[in-house]
Write a protein that holds these residues in place. Structure first.
Motif, PDB file in Angstrom:
ATOM      1  N   LEU A  26      -2.743 -14.709  -1.536  1.00 58.89           N
ATOM      2  CA  LEU A  26      -2.286 -13.442  -1.962  1.00 58.89           C
ATOM      3  C   LEU A  26      -2.395 -12.581  -0.683  1.00 58.89           C
ATOM      4  N   GLU A  27      -1.235 -12.032  -0.352  1.00 55.79           N
ATOM      5  CA  GLU A  27      -1.165 -10.975   0.794  1.00 55.79           C
ATOM      6  C   GLU A  27      -1.128  -9.505  -0.045  1.00 55.79           C
ATOM      7  N   VAL A  28      -2.153  -8.593   0.477  1.00 52.20           N
ATOM      8  CA  VAL A  28      -2.319  -7.259   0.262  1.00 52.20           C
ATOM      9  C   VAL A  28      -1.676  -6.585   1.178  1.00 52.20           C
ATOM     10  N   PHE A  29      -1.017  -5.440   0.734  1.00 55.62           N
ATOM     11  CA  PHE A  29      -0.270  -4.557   1.477  1.00 55.62           C
ATOM     12  C   PHE A  29      -0.761  -3.018   1.270  1.00 55.62           C
ATOM     13  N   PHE A  30      -1.070  -2.201   2.076  1.00 54.60           N
ATOM     14  CA  PHE A  30      -1.516  -0.830   1.834  1.00 54.60           C
ATOM     15  C   PHE A  30      -0.926  -0.100   3.159  1.00 54.60           C
ATOM     16  N   TRP A  31      -0.916   1.259   2.688  1.00 59.48           N
ATOM     17  CA  TRP A  31      -0.416   2.450   3.727  1.00 59.48           C
ATOM     18  C   TRP A  31      -1.527   3.494   4.095  1.00 59.48           C
ATOM     19  N   ILE A  32      -1.506   4.009   5.317  1.00 53.88           N
ATOM     20  CA  ILE A  32      -2.431   4.930   5.530  1.00 53.88           C
ATOM     21  C   ILE A  32      -1.782   6.109   6.037  1.00 53.88           C
ATOM     22  N   ASP A  33      -2.322   7.265   6.134  1.00 47.44           N
ATOM     23  CA  ASP A  33      -1.845   8.490   6.838  1.00 47.44           C
ATOM     24  C   ASP A  33      -2.556   8.878   8.303  1.00 47.44           C
ATOM     25  N   THR A  34      -1.946   8.727   9.432  1.00 46.64           N
ATOM     26  CA  THR A  34      -2.779   8.637  10.636  1.00 46.64           C
ATOM     27  C   THR A  34      -2.955  10.297  10.709  1.00 46.64           C
TER      28      THR A  34
END
Length: 287
Positions: A226-234
């Motif tokens: 299972l591949e987990v994708f997420f985003w962050i705000d630098t």
């Protein structure tokens, strides 16, 4: 002597308007060059954190271009057109010779000027060019100073960045992280995806938009990936992607363990060895 002196005076008097016009033209163009140079500086910005050296160089080139133009016009007004033509021709020859002699330096200078106008990256951005990745420290005309994650300072020639694809990871402040974790074939994959998704959404440093996602990446002999994708705000926090990624991975690991899933580190391919009895006694035939 008297006639020669009078002739010289008459010539000076007759050419005085041309001399005054030449001087006026030279002074006016020098003044216009200074104004144009200041205008270019305000247009490009004189912020010292954004590569001030290239701004100064561009301002100087603009000013000298107007100075040379004023000198050529002044020479033409006083009747020295041939001298002005020779001056331009000599300048062209010198420019050609210097261009061949310092071709690589010239390429870097032109590339640096184009990069200054394009503004595809700035100081503090994380970029990658020609396989080299790091944070931009300084932007010069000849090169770009970046610092890699291991603290190595690298000076990339401007022409290298201009000719090769440039990856800017922090231009809009959004960065995506991902990692793969495995669960047993006997587990409920949909429930595992929902559990991981909620864990990622509950993390305080991950973004809701763009939304995180959990996908089935592949099947191995021992487990399902299972591949987990997420985003962050630098822009909104000072945490690096690697640190946030480690926190999210730790949270997913704990959640799977608490929910009773058999994740990849617990999956085993051991074969149960059953006891086998072998009878080696054979009946002998008597003759």
């Amino acid at each position: 002597m008297q006639e020669s002196f009078e002739l010289l005076v008459d010539r000076i008097i007759s050419t005085t308007p041309q001399i005054l016009a030449a001087i006026t033209s030279l002074v006016v163009l020098i003044f216009i060059g200074r104004l144009a140079s200041s205008g270019v500086g305000r247009l490009l910005g004189d912020d010292r954190t954004k590569g001030v050296k290239q701004v100064r160089l561009i301002k100087r080139l603009v000013r000298w271009a107007f100075n040379v133009l004023g000198l050529v016009i002044a020479l033409h007004l006083v009747g020295l057109t041939q001298v002005a033509t020779s001056f331009l021709a000599a300048g062209g020859v010198v420019a050609v010779v210097l261009g061949f002699a310092f071709r690589e330096i010239g390429e870097n200078l032109l590339a640096g000027l184009f990069l200054s106008f394009s503004r595809s990256f700035d100081v503090g951005d994380l970029i990658e060019s020609n396989g080299i990745r790091g944070i931009v420290q300084r932007i010069e005309i000849r090169d770009v100073h970046i610092r890699t994650a291991d603290g190595c300072d690298i000076f990339i020639p401007s022409v290298t960045i201009y000719k090769n694809p440039l990856h800017n990871f922090t231009r809009d402040g959004l960065r995506r992280g991902s990692f793969i974790i495995g669960v047993d074939y006997g587990d409920d994959l949909q429930k595992a995806r929902e559990t991981l998704l909620k864990t990622v959404q509950d993390h305080k440093l991950t973004l809701a938009n763009p939304a995180p996602n959990i996908l089935i990446a592949g099947f191995t002999a021992a487990y399902v990936e299972l591949e987990v994708f997420f985003w962050i705000d630098t822009f909104s926090n000072d945490r690096e992607l690697g640190e946030i990624r480690s926190q999210v991975m730790d949270g997913c690991h704990k959640t799977l363990a608490e929910k009773g899933f058999t994740y990849s580190s617990n999956v085993t391919t051991a074969i149960d060895m059953l006891p086998v009895s072998v009878n080696i006694n054979q009946d002998k035939k008597t003759s």
